[in-house]
Write a protein that holds these residues in place. Structure first.
Motif, mmCIF file in Angstrom:
data_model
loop_
_atom_site.group_PDB
_atom_site.id
_atom_site.type_symbol
_atom_site.label_atom_id
_atom_site.label_comp_id
_atom_site.label_asym_id
_atom_site.label_seq_id
_atom_site.Cartn_x
_atom_site.Cartn_y
_atom_site.Cartn_z
ATOM 1 N N ALA A 85 0.809 -1.237 -0.123
ATOM 2 C CA ALA A 85 0.079 -0.049 -0.079
ATOM 3 C C ALA A 85 0.685 1.104 -0.096
ATOM 4 C CB ALA A 85 -0.765 -0.066 1.275
ATOM 5 N N ARG A 86 0.383 2.357 -0.346
ATOM 6 C CA ARG A 86 1.027 3.632 -0.457
ATOM 7 C C ARG A 86 1.398 4.098 1.079
ATOM 8 N NH1 ARG A 86 -2.675 6.917 -3.002
ATOM 9 N NH2 ARG A 86 -1.896 6.201 -4.946
ATOM 10 N N ASP A 87 0.435 3.808 2.040
ATOM 11 C CA ASP A 87 0.691 4.364 3.443
ATOM 12 C C ASP A 87 -0.495 3.577 4.195
ATOM 13 O OD1 ASP A 87 -1.578 5.703 3.063
ATOM 14 O OD2 ASP A 87 -0.544 7.535 2.382
ATOM 15 N N ARG A 88 -0.166 3.926 5.746
ATOM 16 C CA ARG A 88 -1.115 3.276 6.611
ATOM 17 C C ARG A 88 -2.504 3.723 6.496
ATOM 18 N NH1 ARG A 88 1.754 1.710 12.000
ATOM 19 N NH2 ARG A 88 3.663 1.349 11.434
ATOM 20 N N ASP A 89 -2.683 5.027 5.924
ATOM 21 C CA ASP A 89 -4.143 5.480 5.752
ATOM 22 C C ASP A 89 -4.927 4.695 4.791
ATOM 23 O OD1 ASP A 89 -3.905 7.460 7.675
ATOM 24 O OD2 ASP A 89 -3.366 8.997 6.409
ATOM 25 N N SER A 90 -3.960 4.396 3.575
ATOM 26 C CA SER A 90 -4.606 3.516 2.303
ATOM 27 C C SER A 90 -5.053 2.345 3.146
ATOM 28 C CB SER A 90 -3.638 3.164 1.297
ATOM 29 O OG SER A 90 -2.881 4.488 0.867
ATOM 30 N N ILE A 91 -4.210 1.636 3.925
ATOM 31 C CA ILE A 91 -4.820 0.237 4.464
ATOM 32 C C ILE A 91 -5.920 0.497 5.196
ATOM 33 C CG2 ILE A 91 -4.380 -1.444 6.075
ATOM 34 C CD1 ILE A 91 -1.287 -1.358 5.242
ATOM 35 N N THR A 92 -6.340 1.523 5.848
ATOM 36 C CA THR A 92 -7.649 1.883 6.868
ATOM 37 C C THR A 92 -8.563 2.041 5.763
ATOM 38 O OG1 THR A 92 -6.146 2.933 8.521
ATOM 39 C CG2 THR A 92 -8.410 3.436 8.392
ATOM 40 N N ARG A 93 -8.282 2.899 4.728
ATOM 41 C CA ARG A 93 -9.528 3.068 3.837
ATOM 42 C C ARG A 93 -9.777 1.926 3.054
ATOM 43 N NH1 ARG A 93 -6.238 7.701 2.847
ATOM 44 N NH2 ARG A 93 -5.472 6.554 1.117
ATOM 45 N N ILE A 94 -8.846 0.971 2.703
ATOM 46 C CA ILE A 94 -9.254 -0.252 1.842
ATOM 47 C C ILE A 94 -10.200 -1.326 2.913
ATOM 48 C CG2 ILE A 94 -8.311 -2.561 1.098
ATOM 49 C CD1 ILE A 94 -5.977 -0.779 -0.139
ATOM 50 N N GLN A 95 -9.732 -1.278 4.311
ATOM 51 C CA GLN A 95 -10.171 -2.021 5.042
ATOM 52 C C GLN A 95 -11.482 -1.401 5.292
ATOM 53 O OE1 GLN A 95 -8.892 -1.301 9.206
ATOM 54 N NE2 GLN A 95 -9.162 -3.501 9.916
ATOM 55 N N SER A 96 -11.957 -0.231 5.597
ATOM 56 C CA SER A 96 -13.409 0.418 5.591
ATOM 57 C C SER A 96 -14.188 0.044 4.426
ATOM 58 C CB SER A 96 -13.139 2.061 5.698
ATOM 59 O OG SER A 96 -14.488 2.364 6.057
ATOM 60 N N ASP A 97 -13.588 0.505 3.379
ATOM 61 C CA ASP A 97 -14.377 0.154 2.091
ATOM 62 C C ASP A 97 -14.900 -1.291 1.841
ATOM 63 O OD1 ASP A 97 -14.350 2.795 1.922
ATOM 64 O OD2 ASP A 97 -12.675 2.715 0.060
ATOM 65 N N MET A 98 -13.885 -2.105 2.123
ATOM 66 C CA MET A 98 -14.169 -3.526 1.903
ATOM 67 C C MET A 98 -15.322 -4.144 2.883
ATOM 68 S SD MET A 98 -12.565 -4.776 -0.560
ATOM 69 C CE MET A 98 -12.850 -6.610 -0.489
ATOM 70 N N LYS A 99 -15.246 -3.374 4.086
ATOM 71 C CA LYS A 99 -16.306 -3.898 5.145
ATOM 72 C C LYS A 99 -17.730 -3.084 4.481
ATOM 73 C CE LYS A 99 -13.787 -4.204 9.494
ATOM 74 N NZ LYS A 99 -13.370 -3.514 10.571
ATOM 75 N N LYS A 100 -17.715 -1.942 4.113
ATOM 76 C CA LYS A 100 -18.772 -1.252 3.798
ATOM 77 C C LYS A 100 -19.330 -2.159 2.553
ATOM 78 C CE LYS A 100 -17.640 3.353 4.680
ATOM 79 N NZ LYS A 100 -17.044 4.542 4.271
ATOM 80 N N ALA A 101 -18.540 -2.949 1.739
ATOM 81 C CA ALA A 101 -19.229 -3.597 0.411
ATOM 82 C C ALA A 101 -19.769 -4.916 1.030
ATOM 83 C CB ALA A 101 -17.998 -3.747 -0.571
ATOM 84 N N GLY A 102 -19.543 -5.199 2.298
ATOM 85 C CA GLY A 102 -20.041 -6.319 2.727
ATOM 86 C C GLY A 102 -19.118 -7.541 2.825
ATOM 87 N N PHE A 103 -17.785 -7.376 2.831
ATOM 88 C CA PHE A 103 -16.936 -8.438 2.923
ATOM 89 C C PHE A 103 -16.195 -8.544 4.396
ATOM 90 C CE2 PHE A 103 -16.724 -7.479 -1.653
ATOM 91 C CZ PHE A 103 -17.045 -8.245 -2.223
#
Length: 133
Positions: A85-103
């Motif tokens: 990932a680019r940075d730690r914030d990117s990991i947090t955003r990926i984590q959040s967006d995947m959860k929002k998508a139901g995964f």
């Protein structure tokens, strides 16, 4: 086996990864997962089941012929696929967006100075997204 002294590439060059083929038990179900995740990692869909990035690396999602043989993390074969990932914030955003998508998304793991998440695709294949430092 004896190793050759032949130099296959210059010392400042390296052979780059071109593509990976993932065999899945249910391609439509897996495509839904990868259609959500791969754009977050800088990949775009280049065909019905192929994702590519600007470095020319492709991931091809194909239907397995033998769906009775499930993924086994510690069996011979691929253990996981890792992305940086680019940075730690990117990991947090990926984590959040995947959860929002139901995964199902696990907690972030800390490795010394780095962090990573290990997502599981519908067949249980682990997809690591991490950053060092």
């Amino acid at each position: 086996m004896r190793q050759s002294n032949f130099q296959y590439f210059q010392s400042d060059d390296s052979v780059k990864l071109d593509h990976s083929v993932l065999l899945v038990s249910d391609r439509p179900r897996s495509i839904a997962f990868y259609e959500c995740l791969m754009p977050m990692l800088g990949f775009r869909k280049t065909a019905k089941h192929v994702f590519g990035n600007s470095d020319g690396i492709y991931v091809d999602i194909r239907q397995a012929e033998n769906v009775d043989h499930a993924y086994e993390r510690f069996a011979p074969g691929l253990n996981h696929i890792g992305f940086t990932a680019r940075d730690r914030d990117s990991i947090t955003r990926i984590q959040s967006d995947m959860k929002k998508a139901g995964f199902n998304v696990p907690d972030v793991q800390v490795f010394g100075e780095g962090v990573a998440i290990f997502l599981k695709d519908p067949d249980g294949m682990r997809i690591e997204v991490g950053v060092n430092g």
